[in-house]
Design a protein around this motif. Sequence first.
Motif, PDB file in Angstrom:
ATOM      1  N   VAL A  31       0.865  -1.185   0.000  1.00  0.00           N
ATOM      2  CA  VAL A  31       0.000   0.000   0.000  1.00  0.00           C
ATOM      3  C   VAL A  31       0.906   1.241   0.000  1.00  0.00           C
ATOM      4  CG1 VAL A  31      -1.826   1.275   1.178  1.00  0.00           C
ATOM      5  CG2 VAL A  31      -1.789  -1.221   1.241  1.00  0.00           C
ATOM      6  N   ARG A  32       1.027   1.824  -1.178  1.00  0.00           N
ATOM      7  CA  ARG A  32       1.936   2.981  -1.294  1.00  0.00           C
ATOM      8  C   ARG A  32       1.265   4.290  -0.866  1.00  0.00           C
ATOM      9  NH1 ARG A  32       2.878  -0.192  -5.673  1.00  0.00           N
ATOM     10  NH2 ARG A  32       1.479   1.052  -6.975  1.00  0.00           N
ATOM     11  N   ASP A  33      -0.058   4.367  -1.120  1.00  0.00           N
ATOM     12  CA  ASP A  33      -0.823   5.535  -0.682  1.00  0.00           C
ATOM     13  C   ASP A  33      -2.277   5.117  -0.590  1.00  0.00           C
ATOM     14  OD1 ASP A  33      -1.938   5.634  -3.300  1.00  0.00           O
ATOM     15  OD2 ASP A  33      -0.188   6.748  -3.973  1.00  0.00           O
ATOM     16  N   TYR A  34      -3.124   6.058  -0.271  1.00  0.00           N
ATOM     17  CA  TYR A  34      -4.516   5.710  -0.050  1.00  0.00           C
ATOM     18  C   TYR A  34      -5.175   5.238  -1.311  1.00  0.00           C
ATOM     19  CZ  TYR A  34      -8.860   5.941   2.574  1.00  0.00           C
ATOM     20  OH  TYR A  34      -9.997   5.603   3.240  1.00  0.00           O
ATOM     21  N   TYR A  35      -4.747   5.684  -2.464  1.00  0.00           N
ATOM     22  CA  TYR A  35      -5.354   5.334  -3.740  1.00  0.00           C
ATOM     23  C   TYR A  35      -4.440   4.376  -4.481  1.00  0.00           C
ATOM     24  CZ  TYR A  35      -7.893   9.523  -2.496  1.00  0.00           C
ATOM     25  OH  TYR A  35      -8.619  10.466  -1.827  1.00  0.00           O
ATOM     26  N   CYS A  50     -10.841  -4.369  -3.832  1.00  0.00           N
ATOM     27  CA  CYS A  50     -10.571  -2.920  -3.922  1.00  0.00           C
ATOM     28  C   CYS A  50     -11.746  -2.178  -3.323  1.00  0.00           C
ATOM     29  CB  CYS A  50     -10.367  -2.507  -5.376  1.00  0.00           C
ATOM     30  SG  CYS A  50      -9.882  -0.779  -5.576  1.00  0.00           S
ATOM     31  N   ASP A  51     -11.489  -1.439  -2.294  1.00  0.00           N
ATOM     32  CA  ASP A  51     -12.547  -0.659  -1.629  1.00  0.00           C
ATOM     33  C   ASP A  51     -12.067   0.779  -1.459  1.00  0.00           C
ATOM     34  OD1 ASP A  51     -14.759   0.183  -0.180  1.00  0.00           O
ATOM     35  OD2 ASP A  51     -13.849  -0.419   1.722  1.00  0.00           O
ATOM     36  N   ASP A  52     -12.706   1.655  -2.199  1.00  0.00           N
ATOM     37  CA  ASP A  52     -12.416   3.090  -2.095  1.00  0.00           C
ATOM     38  C   ASP A  52     -10.942   3.373  -2.334  1.00  0.00           C
ATOM     39  OD1 ASP A  52     -13.056   5.745  -1.836  1.00  0.00           O
ATOM     40  OD2 ASP A  52     -13.005   5.743   0.360  1.00  0.00           O
ATOM     41  N   GLY A  53     -10.353   2.626  -3.325  1.00  0.00           N
ATOM     42  CA  GLY A  53      -8.991   2.887  -3.732  1.00  0.00           C
ATOM     43  C   GLY A  53      -7.928   2.151  -2.967  1.00  0.00           C
ATOM     44  N   VAL A  54      -8.296   1.291  -2.039  1.00  0.00           N
ATOM     45  CA  VAL A  54      -7.295   0.526  -1.304  1.00  0.00           C
ATOM     46  C   VAL A  54      -7.658  -0.960  -1.350  1.00  0.00           C
ATOM     47  CG1 VAL A  54      -6.772   2.439   0.232  1.00  0.00           C
ATOM     48  CG2 VAL A  54      -8.515   0.781   0.873  1.00  0.00           C
ATOM     49  N   LEU A  99     -26.907  11.521 -11.023  1.00  0.00           N
ATOM     50  CA  LEU A  99     -27.886  10.433 -10.943  1.00  0.00           C
ATOM     51  C   LEU A  99     -27.392   9.162 -11.607  1.00  0.00           C
ATOM     52  CD1 LEU A  99     -30.771   9.445 -10.297  1.00  0.00           C
ATOM     53  CD2 LEU A  99     -31.481  10.433 -12.493  1.00  0.00           C
ATOM     54  N   THR A 100     -26.601   9.287 -12.628  1.00  0.00           N
ATOM     55  CA  THR A 100     -26.142   8.117 -13.392  1.00  0.00           C
ATOM     56  C   THR A 100     -24.912   7.473 -12.783  1.00  0.00           C
ATOM     57  OG1 THR A 100     -24.724   9.435 -14.849  1.00  0.00           O
ATOM     58  CG2 THR A 100     -27.043   9.190 -15.478  1.00  0.00           C
ATOM     59  N   LYS A 101     -24.366   8.025 -11.713  1.00  0.00           N
ATOM     60  CA  LYS A 101     -23.162   7.452 -11.094  1.00  0.00           C
ATOM     61  C   LYS A 101     -23.383   7.241  -9.602  1.00  0.00           C
ATOM     62  CE  LYS A 101     -20.564   7.494 -14.790  1.00  0.00           C
ATOM     63  NZ  LYS A 101     -19.395   8.359 -14.921  1.00  0.00           N
ATOM     64  N   PRO A 102     -24.280   6.238  -9.240  1.00  0.00           N
ATOM     65  CA  PRO A 102     -24.503   5.961  -7.818  1.00  0.00           C
ATOM     66  C   PRO A 102     -23.388   5.092  -7.244  1.00  0.00           C
ATOM     67  CG  PRO A 102     -25.896   4.558  -9.162  1.00  0.00           C
ATOM     68  CD  PRO A 102     -25.175   5.430 -10.127  1.00  0.00           C
ATOM     69  N   LEU A 103     -23.086   5.271  -5.975  1.00  0.00           N
ATOM     70  CA  LEU A 103     -22.097   4.458  -5.261  1.00  0.00           C
ATOM     71  C   LEU A 103     -22.756   3.985  -3.961  1.00  0.00           C
ATOM     72  CD1 LEU A 103     -18.976   6.775  -5.725  1.00  0.00           C
ATOM     73  CD2 LEU A 103     -19.482   4.677  -6.989  1.00  0.00           C
ATOM     74  N   TYR A 104     -22.909   2.622  -3.815  1.00  0.00           N
ATOM     75  CA  TYR A 104     -23.566   2.024  -2.626  1.00  0.00           C
ATOM     76  C   TYR A 104     -22.473   1.740  -1.616  1.00  0.00           C
ATOM     77  CZ  TYR A 104     -27.178  -0.760  -0.281  1.00  0.00           C
ATOM     78  OH  TYR A 104     -28.101  -1.259   0.594  1.00  0.00           O
ATOM     79  N   PRO A 108     -18.703   7.481   3.371  1.00  0.00           N
ATOM     80  CA  PRO A 108     -18.476   8.356   2.222  1.00  0.00           C
ATOM     81  C   PRO A 108     -17.177   8.018   1.521  1.00  0.00           C
ATOM     82  CG  PRO A 108     -19.151   9.624   4.142  1.00  0.00           C
ATOM     83  CD  PRO A 108     -18.892   8.238   4.623  1.00  0.00           C
ATOM     84  N   PRO A 109     -17.190   7.837   0.224  1.00  0.00           N
ATOM     85  CA  PRO A 109     -15.971   7.516  -0.525  1.00  0.00           C
ATOM     86  C   PRO A 109     -14.946   8.643  -0.403  1.00  0.00           C
ATOM     87  CG  PRO A 109     -17.936   7.083  -1.851  1.00  0.00           C
ATOM     88  CD  PRO A 109     -18.386   7.827  -0.641  1.00  0.00           C
ATOM     89  N   GLN A 110     -13.681   8.197  -0.383  1.00  0.00           N
ATOM     90  CA  GLN A 110     -12.583   9.155  -0.311  1.00  0.00           C
ATOM     91  C   GLN A 110     -11.890   9.325  -1.649  1.00  0.00           C
ATOM     92  OE1 GLN A 110     -11.941  10.907   2.544  1.00  0.00           O
ATOM     93  NE2 GLN A 110     -13.811   9.901   3.261  1.00  0.00           N
ATOM     94  N   SER A 111     -12.074   8.351  -2.531  1.00  0.00           N
ATOM     95  CA  SER A 111     -11.338   8.373  -3.796  1.00  0.00           C
ATOM     96  C   SER A 111     -12.017   9.228  -4.842  1.00  0.00           C
ATOM     97  CB  SER A 111     -11.194   6.944  -4.330  1.00  0.00           C
ATOM     98  OG  SER A 111     -12.479   6.365  -4.535  1.00  0.00           O
ATOM     99  N   VAL A 112     -13.248   9.598  -4.631  1.00  0.00           N
ATOM    100  CA  VAL A 112     -13.980  10.399  -5.599  1.00  0.00           C
ATOM    101  C   VAL A 112     -14.935  11.313  -4.823  1.00  0.00           C
ATOM    102  CG1 VAL A 112     -15.773   8.629  -5.875  1.00  0.00           C
ATOM    103  CG2 VAL A 112     -15.442  10.339  -7.670  1.00  0.00           C
ATOM    104  N   PRO A 113     -15.100  12.582  -5.226  1.00  0.00           N
ATOM    105  CA  PRO A 113     -16.055  13.461  -4.545  1.00  0.00           C
ATOM    106  C   PRO A 113     -17.476  12.944  -4.748  1.00  0.00           C
ATOM    107  CG  PRO A 113     -14.534  14.738  -5.902  1.00  0.00           C
ATOM    108  CD  PRO A 113     -14.335  13.309  -6.283  1.00  0.00           C
ATOM    109  N   THR A 114     -18.258  12.956  -3.678  1.00  0.00           N
ATOM    110  CA  THR A 114     -19.628  12.462  -3.768  1.00  0.00           C
ATOM    111  C   THR A 114     -20.579  13.406  -3.066  1.00  0.00           C
ATOM    112  OG1 THR A 114     -19.391  11.153  -1.766  1.00  0.00           O
ATOM    113  CG2 THR A 114     -18.921  10.038  -3.864  1.00  0.00           C
TER     114      THR A 114
END
Length: 473
Positions: A31-35, A50-54, A99-104, A108-114
């Motif tokens: 794991v070099r960084d969070y992403y 892979c969960d939220d970039g890790v 609306l077309t990009k839901p994340l379940y 809150p995800p850290q790898s992408v603004p939501t």
Amino acid sequence: MPPIDRLVRSALLALGACVVLALACYEVPEVRDYYSCKEDAECGDGGFVCDDGVCCREREDPVCIGRVLDAGTDGGTCLDGGTPQTFYEDLDEDGFGNLTKPLYRCSPPQSVPTATNDDDCNDNPNASGRLFFPGAPEQCDGFDNSCDGVTDEGLDGGLYYLDEDNDGFGDPARTGTFCQRPVGWVDNRNDCVPDSGTSYPGALEVCNGLDDDCNGTTDDTAQIGQACTAPGKLGVCAEGARACVGGKDVCNPVRTPAALDTCNAKDDDCDGTTDEKPDCGGPIRFAGDPSVIFGARHLGSALQGVMGECLKDSTLPNATPADVVTGDVWTGSGSTSHVFWAERDGGTWDLSRSLTTLKLFADVSSDAGTGTNRDGGLSRWSDHGQPIVLLCGPGGFLRLVPSPAILDSTGTEFVRQNIPLPPTSTSGWVVGLNSSSDVPGVLRQVKRIEVIIQPAASGGGFTFDFQPDFGLP
């Protein structure tokens, strides 16, 4: 046989090699960084996902914080037993999700603004996404910035007119509809000359063939009608008024030459001379002037020098024998009144100029019977002030009476009278009764000068020989 310890060592070495190989196969990627991952395949084998970039394990170390457990069977649960939540990509980070990009996710995800809503209608940051979200101010761009289904609402969406000449007024023939006024366009259509920056409502009207102030009238400048001097004209004919003709400022004459040059210190007939004779002041000599007509009548009434009108055209009957005028000599006979006239053939004389004088020069004689005059002496003339002079014109007449009488003897009278017009108190002449009250008005328009005499008796005759100086010097 090899010794036991050698076998043990070999077995341990082989087991170590296997462990090393096993560890090499299932080692968790560094794991070099969070992403460090974007999808499960990047995490290798061994239960890593892979969960939220890790890379993580759903129920082991490292624990997948955001991943939903058993999402495909029972709707999923979170590691802490909580209920997962749907997040939406908010790439333009305006607080409203796609609306077309839901994340379940369980966190809150850290790898992408939501965002926790799906209300964004443009989440693309490369396409001005930050300008699009519910409640965003509308931009004049033809898009629905506020995501309410209406484009550019709140902006006027009005009709504009091209202001090509940049004078603040638009061309009515060149229109455009815009949500906001563009540069070079105006909200009025009042320009009447769209390609001229000097022609617009309220502009200064000049003489140029254009309707500069857009009032519907061309060249109605403020100078029109102002007084000016007409070029090449003399006297009153030089009086002009400014006008705009064919886009040029001109001075048009407002006066035409008068038939007569009256005594008013103006050149009325526009010949370059002011108040000249005979119009002003009358002819110097009546005799020999082609504009002067002589005539005489023998009236059938003894007027005694008192009359209320000029006599040439009176209704009094013509008595016999008729008077005769030969050249400038007047002859006749009879005791009733006689009238001689010197008349202008067309027009009038203006005798109102100061110091105008009628020169009544004549040699007068009669062989009629005699009578007693008012002073007790004998005379061949009736006993009243003679001769009477009438000044006749369209405005009335003046009756000029000598005081005392001149014709009051039996001999030849040499009449040499300079009669000022009007008479003065020291001139020996007065304005008699029945004269018009407007003395200056009569003098301004004298058509005819009449001389009235009356012999004392009917027998014999008289001669009234006018001298060459008879006139208006």
